[in-house]
Write an enzyme that holds these catalytic residues in place. Structure first.
Site, PDB file in Angstrom:
ATOM      1  N   CYS A   1       0.824  -1.214   0.000  1.00 29.10           N
ATOM      2  CA  CYS A   1       0.000   0.000   0.000  1.00 29.10           C
ATOM      3  C   CYS A   1       0.855   1.259   0.000  1.00 29.10           C
ATOM      4  CB  CYS A   1      -0.845   0.059   1.268  1.00 29.10           C
ATOM      5  SG  CYS A   1      -2.207  -1.092   1.255  1.00 29.10           S
TER       6      CYS A   1
ATOM      7  N   ASP B   1      22.773  35.265 -13.238  1.00 31.67           N
ATOM      8  CA  ASP B   1      21.488  35.952 -13.382  1.00 31.67           C
ATOM      9  C   ASP B   1      21.424  37.159 -12.445  1.00 31.67           C
ATOM     10  OD1 ASP B   1      18.370  34.875 -14.254  1.00 31.67           O
ATOM     11  OD2 ASP B   1      18.608  36.540 -12.871  1.00 31.67           O
TER      12      ASP B   1
HETATM   13 ZN   LIG Z   1      -3.844   0.173   0.071  1.00 30.70          ZN
END
Ligand SMILES: [Zn+2]
Length: 503
Positions: free
Chosen positions: A34, A439
């Site tokens: 997950c 710059d």
């Molecule tokens: Zn999950």
């Protein structure tokens, strides 16, 4: 990459989106991996394993979660704590457009042994190069199944599987379901028009979308790019086909909503990778700003404008031409010239509103008479010489394994100096430490007199000097330390003078 388990655990339990993509959680009881933001009920700590990449979780035998969809997480901030070789290898894997990458080829291009490369990958990403490439193929296939209505054979080709049989087998092995079963789960509500695709690309918040548009808008090349109504769109050309895409902020999902109109689904991976790079979606802003905060000026600016990113570009050649046009003139002046250049040399392509052309190819600019659009002889010759070098393959924007030698070659073009090179490194190569120290706007934003002073101060901002530059440009001219309003007191920086010996 060493994961701090306590930090991972806290981020997981609080579903902290700032950690999305920085690690993955394998849950031993379910066999699923997950993202830290997964909405599923949190697993017990003793059942969790933490992995630095999705490929590592996959190699350890975990399946991707169908709820939090690991394929949707923002990219791994690869350069964070990983050696250059790994970052460069990841860039090459992404550029290969998901075609099978042989480890030997990859190692040879990087100038290291294949066993050494494998060891580096395993140490820093927890997975071998081929596992990383395979995970990317699978993740992209899953995204196409969920988010497009492409046929399964088109998905197989577009995600680099070559044939449907291999694709079916890989999806089934990884997800324990057939592609058709997965598509049914996605429940797409709207069927987009032909050749039109819609993607949501996640980032780790905060993301300063207004800051991004404020940078892109004044630089948008008329006819090729349009910024309006909170969105950015542009025409694109790939392998002789034309199309366009538009990008807007999706406030709810910590994501950018991208709509692509393009006739060849096999180019989608490349297009999406470019959009990701262009909008700096892999950046880990929280970590970056942590190291910039030591400078009180930058700390103040970061607080006022959280989530500023470094804008990349769609195409390195186009960006470099744009940078050359901008030498020594204002942003507004350079944009006008770019519009004329496109009208004179680009290919007419009336697409969405405001898009009329695609940017000219190197071969066209190599031979173009650019004085007619108002360029000086010297500037016109610089663009032609640069375009010739790209046309003849002496300068290549793809497959760069070593930025320094690329930049040296770039500076061999008469009229290209270190400012242009550093600006190109920043925006076309995505080098987080690139810094156009010549710059004047940067020095003035800090109330400094010149380049040397700025360079000394910028040493403390490594390896994130490109982000520091964005902060200094974005704020224009607030009062300097001394309370004096500096000459850079304008929202849009004047593009500075390139190193004088070349100009
Ligand atoms: Zn999950």
């Amino acid at each position: 990459m060493q994961l701090d388990l306590q930090v991972c655990s806290r981020a997981r339990l609080s579903r902290d989106p700032r950690f999305d993509g920085k690690f993955f959680i394998g849950v031993r009881t379910s066999g699923v991996y997950c993202r830290p933001i997964c909405p599923a009920p949190t697993a017990k700590e003793k059942n969790c394993n933490y992995f630095p990449t999705a490929a590592a979780a996959s190699e350890a035998g975990f399946r991707p979660c169908l709820r939090c969809r690991p394929e949707c997480s923002p990219g791994t901030p690869a350069w964070l704590g990983t050696p250059n070789t790994v970052s460069r290898a990841l860039r090459l894997i992404a550029e290969s457009g998901l075609a099978e990458t042989s480890m030997e080829d990859l190692a040879e291009r990087l100038g290291v042994g294949s066993r050494h490369l494998r060891r580096l990958f395993v140490r820093h990403l927890g997975a071998t190069p081929s596992a990383v490439a395979q995970t990317r193929r699978l993740h992209f296939a899953k995204k196409l199944i969920d988010e497009t209505s492409l046929s399964m054979s088109e998905v197989a080709l577009a995600s680099g599987f070559g044939c449907v049989r291999r694709y079916n087998a890989a999806i089934r092995k990884t997800y324990d379901r057939t592609p058709t079963q997965i598509r049914r789960l996605a429940r797409q509500k709207t069927i987009p028009a032909e050749d039109q695709y819609f993607f949501r690309l996640r980032f780790r918040p905060p993301y300063n979308w207004n800051g991004m548009l404020a940078f892109l808008a004044p630089r948008a090349t008329p006819g090729v790019e349009v910024v309006e109504g909170g969105s950015y769109r542009r025409s694109i050309s790939l392998n002789g086909k034309h199309g366009y895409f538009s990008v807007a902020l999706d406030e709810v999902g910590s994501a950018l909503a991208v709509r692509v109109q393009f006739g060849d689904p096999q180019s989608l991976f490349f297009i999406i990778e470019r959009v990701r790079a262009m909008f700096d979606l892999s950046a880990d802003w929280t970590a970056i700003v942590e190291s910039l905060r030591a400078d009180p000026d930058l700390a103040r600016r970061a607080k006022a404008q959280p989530g500023l990113r470094v804008p990349g570009c769609w195409d390195g050649f186009e960006m470099a031409v744009r940078a050359i046009l901008g030498q020594q003139i204002t942003v507004k002046g350079a944009t006008t010239l770019a519009g004329r250049l496109v009208r004179a040399c680009g290919v007419a392509f009336p697409a969405a509103e405001g898009l009329t052309h695609v940017f000219p190819q190197p071969a066209v600019l190599a031979e173009a008479d650019l004085r007619s659009i108002g360029l000086t002889n010297a500037r016109a010759e610089t663009i032609r010489a640069f375009a010739r070098a790209v046309r003849d393959g002496e300068i290549r924007f793809g497959g760069i394994t070593e930025s320094q030698s690329f930049l040296r070659r770039l500076c061999e073009v008469p009229g290209i100096g270190s400012w242009t090179a550093q600006y190109v490194a920043m925006r076309a190569l995505g080098e987080p430490d690139a810094f156009p120290s010549g710059d004047l706007g940067l020095a003035h934003a800090l109330g400094l007199e010149g380049t040397r002073e700025l360079e000394r101060r910028a040493e403390a901002w490594r390896p994130w000097r490109a982000y520091a530059a964005m902060y200094l440009w974005s704020m224009g001219g607030p009062k300097s330390q001394s309370g004096r309003v500096t000459s850079a007191a304008q929202a849009i920086p004047v593009t500075p003078i390139d190193s004088r010996q070349h100009v």
